[in-house]
Design a protein around this motif. Structure first.
Motif: not given
Lengths: 151, 158, 358, 371
Positions: D27-51
């Motif tokens: 359950v990793l949550h990544l917010v990916i900024t794409l330009n077409g198929e090319t990745i410009k940036k990946i931002e992980p958002h953690l904490g979905y299963i943080h205990r």
């Protein structure tokens, strides 16, 4: 470099370092204001060359917060622990994520769990908790009657 | 040479693909290698190792006697608050009041099967059973009382 | 060798005697339509169970084995499940296009059935440009996928649809070139002519190297064209979750699913017709006895046998290979398949002119 | 020195990968900024299963907190437990009997093999090949059976306790370990046939996700992912524990720095682990399996740090003790969290399909990141 040599070397760089006894590796307390300069020296001085920040965390001592940086050198294979006492009401310290990139995420984690404000951090946002979370969960006085189970 | 390289490239690529297809083709034709276990059907023959940790049970002998003195060592050892021991005062043969276990309450829904309670028990009163089919429709069914009704402390267990 | 033409002739003559020509045509169309839809349903059921069993055995497991004997009724159960499932339409979707796309996919698949020779003299429409018709109609499939991807109002779907567009458009070229090899060898676009030309030997044996290369290219290209792994980029589930059909559920999804399998069947049927002799039995030179035995096997069994063998090969691909990346996919087409296909067609033209083939 | 934060322009596509997504293995949550198929940036958002295991551990005793670490990196739970047990032993200066040490190493290496095998299947599945996943589970099940027989559980063993191991090995243990060694020698070439040599797999992984040596160190990447960039970081070699120094094994290094070398390093590491198993399985010394310890453990006042090499990299356990029965502050320096730091750097400018391959090669286990 042996631990004794490290201690003498570091005290020449930063005279007001306070070495702490005990522990497996040399421990030092540094003033938050002196930290950026020391960090630069630790990372880029050839005989020190601490290029690997393997643990970055914070401890809540109820009277103050203490940042703990565990550093290691992949070239000389020596380790060091740097600590810095922060004011609990307004904890602020300079970021080191321009020196060790891994610090970026670790500092974000410390920021939201302890509320330490890292100056000049490029992207200081909450990483784990929801954006509207109130309080700093890993502080000792944190209380959350809904989500915390006390045994 | 460009052409030679090109052809050997294509040939090498095709060869590697055929090797992979040979492997899957082998498994397609060799049904002995199938490892599927038909779980609910093989329940009769399914043997779990004796150390498997399924749930905490209390051992009772044929006279309906258990070995639990109610010392709460397991309750203290449990990291999750799974065990709750309710004690009562029994009057023993000599007319003295003695602490004994009234209800050994065990919350299976909280248990992580870490085995720490079993390790902590000084009288070997509890052990891990090999059951594993714990799902029920009502969560309250998972709260169990481990000592059987009217069971007594075994003689000689202190 | 017996043929089905007698039955069809009897039905046709009886209809023309009873009704006027217009009604005859209508009734015949209805019969064909019902037949095709029936075939669709049966094929869908068979291919789904086949895929599941093939994948299971390759993955050293048993596969479905609870519904019916050896799990053979599993695809029935799947169908029932899909039928009773709620067919949802996302809120922001273009409702008309969203609901229409699966039908286009189905209609295209149905249209493709027309010129395929299922058995001796058993063909819905023996059009004289049969091969051209197939290549033309199969390109319409991309419209359904683009429509579904665009109208879903989902970024994954859109990415999947765009990938699919690029992929199908480019792979049609090599598929066309591979088909052209056989057209050059036969000298006709008509399916029945192509099958008839293979009476004394299938093209894969008679056509030497060019036919082999063409067959290989054809198999790769049609795998890509039907969006099957390792070219399933439009629905790459580890990247785009479900690609263009992420938002579809229930029967609308089932239509896409079915259309994919029907497309696989059709391209494999075409492959069997072009390269493996269609319904022609397997003959060896002058072995009269052997050839005679082969003739006793009904022609439809030959056709379906060959087709299902090719389907199995495509499934084999799917359960063995990792997926390509979009740029590698296009590289493969434009740097490898297309040049090789073009050289191949030159080669085959020379062979055909000099009559080097059998 | 920080790469500038990718800016979002008109026409960029922002997609959410996860928390529920097949590529994120959890359950990793990544917010990916794409330009077409090319990745410009990946931002992980953690904490979905943080205990908040670290907070939980502050109220658990030194015997109890070990079990929580099984739930961090569930694929190398044994090694996590090992790290914690080592820490308590270091604080109390408990001598672990030699038999327990050997059993611990055997279990660690079995866990490592199981984890790498599962990773192999999952990596192939990320790239679209489903079959290897099932083949991987065949061998992994055998290892899990050994675990079940000796430790009592298949995944979250909690077998290592301060002072040794919880129970002695099962009488069948040695025989079954030898069986699995034989089985692995037979099946590993098949793994190579199916995936390693496959031209599509090579095309998908070679030259993808370049991580230079300096970057690997700077981002704190450890484990096989860093060793593929030529960083020597195997804790078993650098800071040996439990008698790893007496064993004959190689630190697997590669200088390819790309996804394929990360793959190769892990495949060779499986073989190295098998060789460790071979060295030890017949040489388990006799004796106690657990040292005598007090019922209530109290660590002296001070700070303790232990590091162990899990299947994913360096796990550091940092405990601040006030002299009580529970830790005052505990910090797990989990390998997954640090490895994730480098994800954005490695994926910039690559295609979205590469992102899946790179994430697969980093071998992220999400509970390890979220803790």
């Amino acid at each position: 470099m042996t631990n004794e040599e490290l201690i003498t070397e570091l005290t020449t760089i930063q005279p007001n370092l306070v070495p702490e006894a005990g522990g497996e590796w040399p421990n030092f307390f540094v003033e938050a204001a002196d930290w950026p300069k020391l960090a630069q020296a630790l990372r880029f001085k050839d005989d020190l060359f601490f290029d690997y920040l393997f643990c970055l965390t914070c401890v809540d001592w109820k009277t103050h917060l203490a940042m703990v940086y565990h550093l290691s050198s992949t070239r000389h294979r020596h380790n060091i622990v740097i600590k810095s006492k922060l004011n609990r009401e307004k904890p602020e310290i300079q970021t080191v994520c321009d020196i060790w990139r891994t610090a970026e995420f670790h500092e974000r984690e410390v920021y939201e769990l302890f509320g330490v404000n890292f100056l000049n951090h490029p992207d200081l946002r909450k990483l784990i908790l929801p954006d509207d979370w109130v309080g700093y969960p890993l502080r000792k006085d944190y209380e959350d009657p809904i989500n915390m189970i006390k045994l | 040479m460009f052409l030679k390289e090109y052809i050997s490239d294509v040939a090498g690529a095709l060869k590697s693909l055929f090797i992979g297809m040979k492997r899957t083709g082998y498994y397609f034709t060799h049904h002995k290698e199938i490892i599927t276990e038909q779980y609910p059907d093989n329940r009769a023959t399914l043997v779990l190792p004796e150390r498997f940790r399924g749930e905490v049970v209390m051992t009772h002998n044929e006279n309906n006697e258990h070995r639990c003195t109610g010392c709460t060592a397991c309750e203290l050892a449990c990291p999750n608050g799974t065990i709750k021991i309710v004690t009562k005062f029994d009057i023993n043969a000599e007319g003295k009041k003695k602490k004994a276990v009234d209800k050994f309450v065990y919350h299976l829904e909280l248990c992580t099967m870490c085995n720490l309670c079993i390790q902590a028990c000084p009288t070997d009163a509890i052990k891990m059973a090999q059951t594993f089919e714990h799902s029920v429709y009502d969560r309250s069914l998972l709260t169990k009382v481990l000592n059987k009704p009217d069971s007594k402390l075994q003689e000689g267990v202190e | 060798m017996w043929s089905l033409s007698k039955i069809t002739d009897i039905i046709h003559s009886w209809l023309t005697e009873t009704f006027n020509p217009t009604w005859t045509l209508i009734i015949e169309m209805v019969i064909v339509g019902v037949g095709v839809i029936g075939l669709f349903a049966v094929l869908g059921l068979i291919l789904v169970i086949m895929e599941r069993k093939v994948s299971a055995y390759m993955q050293i497991r048993l596969g479905p084995n609870r519904v019916g004997p050896k799990g053979m009724m599993q695809s029935m159960a799947d169908t029932v499940k899909l039928l009773v499932k709620e067919g949802m339409t996302p809120d922001g979707a273009d409702k008309f296009l969203f609901n229409f796309a699966p039908f286009i996919a189905m209609i295209v698949a149905m249209l493709l059935m027309a010129p395929i020779a299922f058995a001796k003299d058993f063909q819905i429409w023996d059009i004289n440009i049969g091969v051209l018709y197939i290549t033309a109609i199969s390109s319409l499939n991309v419209i359904a996928i683009l429509m579904a991807g665009w109208s879903s109002n989902n970024k994954y779907s859109l990415l999947g649809a765009m990938r699919s567009g690029a992929q199908i458009v480019s792979y049609e070229l090599s598929a066309g070139l591979a088909i052209l090899v056989i057209v050059v060898l036969t000298g006709s676009l008509q399916i029945s002519d192509i099958v008839a030309a293979q009476a004394n030997g299938w093209w894969i044996f008679k056509g030497w190297l060019p036919a082999w290369i063409a067959f290989l290219i054809f198999m790769i290209a049609v795998t890509a064209e039907t969006n099957r792994a390792p070219f399933d980029l439009s629905e790459a589930e580890s990247e785009l979750t479900g690609g263009f059909h992420t938002e579809y559920s229930g029967m609308k999804f089932a239509l896409f699913f079915l259309a994919e399998y029907i497309n696989v069947f059709i391209v494999c049927g075409i492959g069997a017709t072009l390269f493996l002799g269609g319904w022609m039995p397997f003959h060896i030179g002058n072995w009269e006895g052997f050839n005679h035995v082969m003739d006793y096997i009904p022609s439809s069994i030959w056709f379906f046998g060959k087709t299902f063998f090719l389907i199995f090969v495509i499934m084999w691909f799917r359960w063995t290979f990792p997926r390509l990346r979009i740029d590698q996919l296009l590289n493969l087409e434009w740097k490898y398949l297309l040049p090789i296909g073009m050289v191949n067609i030159l080669l085959v033209t020379v062979i055909a002119i000099l009559k080097w083939h059998f | 020195m920080i790469e500038e934060i990718g800016t979002t322009e008109q026409g960029d596509l922002i997609i959410n990968v996860g928390p529920q997504h097949p590529a994120t293995h959890g359950v990793l949550h990544l917010v990916i900024t794409l330009n077409g198929e090319t990745i410009k940036k990946i931002e992980p958002h953690l904490g979905y299963i943080h205990r908040s295991i670290e907070k939980m551990c502050e109220s658990l005793t030194y015997r109890q907190f070990i079990y929580t670490t099984s739930r961090m990196d569930y694929l190398s739970s044994h090694i996590n437990n090992h790290g914690c047990a080592l820490l308590v032993e270091k604080g109390l200066q408990i001598e672990v009997p030699p038999r327990a040490q050997v059993i611990r190493i055997l279990m660690d290496e079995l866990t490592r093999i199981a984890s790498h095998i599962l990773w192999w299947g999952a990596m192939a599945m990320d790239l679209g090949a489903m079959t290897p996943y099932f083949h991987a589970f065949r061998e992994r099940e055998l290892i899990n059976d050994i675990m079940e027989e000796t430790c009592g559980a298949r995944l979250t063993m909690n077998y290592q306790v301060p002072g040794g191991v919880m129970a002695d090995i099962h009488p069948n243990f040695q025989r079954r370990v030898k069986d699995i060694i034989k089985q692995l020698y037979k099946k590993l070439p098949e793994y190579d046939e199916l995936v390693t040599g496959n031209t599509i797999f090579k095309a998908r992984t070679q030259g993808i996700g370049y991580l230079s040596k300096e970057d690997a160190i700077s981002y704190g990447v450890t484990g096989p992912s860093a060793r593929a960039s030529g960083v020597s970081c195997d804790i078993r070699k650098l800071y040996p524990y439990e008698g790893y120094e007496k064993l004959n094994f190689q630190e697997v290094m590669h200088t390819g720095c790309d996804t394929y070398s990360r793959y190769l390093v892990r495949m060779i590491e499986i073989r190295e682990s098998i060789s460790i198993l071979e060295q030890l399985v017949d040489n388990i010394p006799e004796g106690d399996y657990q040292a005598k310890t007090k019922a209530v453990l109290k660590l002296p006042k001070g700070e303790f740090y232990t590091r162990v090499e899990t299947a994913r990299g360096e796990l550091g356990v940092y405990v601040v003790s006030e002299g009580g029965t529970t830790p005052y502050r505990i910090k797990f320096r989990s390998p997954g969290f640090s490895n994730l730091c480098a994800l954005d750097h490695m994926t910039r400018g690559q295609k979205i399909g590469d992102m899946v391959a790179i994430m697969g090669s980093l071998d992220l286990v999400i509970p390890d990141i979220d803790r």
